[in-house]
Design an enzyme around this catalytic site. Structure first.
Site, PDB file in Angstrom:
ATOM      1  N   THR A  45      -1.647  40.078  29.870  1.00 47.32           N
ATOM      2  CA  THR A  45      -1.189  40.541  30.987  1.00 47.32           C
ATOM      3  C   THR A  45      -2.665  40.119  32.207  1.00 47.32           C
ATOM      4  OG1 THR A  45      -1.327  42.795  31.053  1.00 47.32           O
ATOM      5  CG2 THR A  45       0.798  41.593  30.478  1.00 47.32           C
ATOM      6  N   THR A  47      -4.104  41.941  34.472  1.00 53.65           N
ATOM      7  CA  THR A  47      -5.569  42.482  34.476  1.00 53.65           C
ATOM      8  C   THR A  47      -5.875  43.273  32.819  1.00 53.65           C
ATOM      9  OG1 THR A  47      -4.539  44.513  36.384  1.00 53.65           O
ATOM     10  CG2 THR A  47      -6.081  45.440  35.022  1.00 53.65           C
ATOM     11  N   CYS A  48      -4.930  43.639  32.203  1.00 52.20           N
ATOM     12  CA  CYS A  48      -5.503  43.441  31.055  1.00 52.20           C
ATOM     13  C   CYS A  48      -6.272  42.514  30.388  1.00 52.20           C
ATOM     14  CB  CYS A  48      -4.346  43.577  29.560  1.00 52.20           C
ATOM     15  SG  CYS A  48      -2.706  45.038  30.357  1.00 52.20           S
ATOM     16  N   SER A  49      -6.254  41.430  30.763  1.00 52.20           N
ATOM     17  CA  SER A  49      -6.517  40.028  30.060  1.00 52.20           C
ATOM     18  C   SER A  49      -7.852  39.391  31.127  1.00 52.20           C
ATOM     19  CB  SER A  49      -5.950  38.878  29.972  1.00 52.20           C
ATOM     20  OG  SER A  49      -4.343  39.167  29.008  1.00 52.20           O
ATOM     21  N   LEU A  53      -9.998  44.324  29.119  1.00 48.94           N
ATOM     22  CA  LEU A  53     -10.225  43.814  28.019  1.00 48.94           C
ATOM     23  C   LEU A  53     -10.947  43.382  27.420  1.00 48.94           C
ATOM     24  CD1 LEU A  53     -10.504  43.327  24.757  1.00 48.94           C
ATOM     25  CD2 LEU A  53      -8.571  41.588  24.597  1.00 48.94           C
TER      26      LEU A  53
END
Length: 160
Positions: A45, A47-49, A53
């Site tokens: 997703t 923001t996560c990617s 992370l």
């Protein structure tokens, strides 16, 4: 009610992604070590990617210098987490927890209903610091935000 500072992390079976995929118990993962656990609503997703992370990957050495292990939690299956780790060039010792059935996430009380976005049950975005399985710091993001659970924020909080 969500996990609180001073409480012991729950002991739940999950899939651990590192050098391969294996079953693990969270009680064993957090025992006798200092750990930062951060959770993302979903692998791959935006923001996560793009931010969450990658920040921990970039600062992984800073945590290791402090003898702190880093684990990333997401309510995704182990194969998705493995592909995400490869795509993000995650160091082999920054482990990913695949909580496919959200058992650990629910035990923490940090679940998020993402049904309105077609995502179903997910983990809220958060980061915690634990020593020997005891929560020492807990930083849960407000909906739609990304501030207090970043790698930089956790490094600053641990140093304070």
């Amino acid at each position: 009610m969500s996990i609180q500072i001073g409480q012991t992390l729950p002991d739940v079976e999950v899939r651990l992604v590192g050098d391969g995929i294996r079953e693990a118990r969270t009680g064993e993962l957090f025992a006798r070590r200092k750990v930062v656990l951060f959770a993302v609503p979903g692998a791959f997703t935006p923001t996560c990617s793009n931010r969450h992370l990658p920040g921990y990957v970039a600062h992984h050495h800073d945590f290791r210098e402090r003898d702190i292990d880093v684990l990333c939690l997401s309510v995704n299956d182990a194969y998705v987490m493995q592909a995400w780790a490869a795509a993000q060039q995650v160091p082999h010792d920054l482990l990913l927890i695949a909580d496919g059935n959200a058992a650990f996430t629910r035990a923490l009380g940090l679940e998020l209903d993402g049904s309105g976005y077609g995502m179903g049950l997910r983990a809220r975005r958060f980061a915690l610091y634990a020593e020997d399985g005891i929560v020492r710091q807990l930083h849960v993001e407000a909906p739609g935000e990304f501030r207090v659970s970043s790698a930089e924020a956790m490094l600053a909080a641990i140093q304070a």
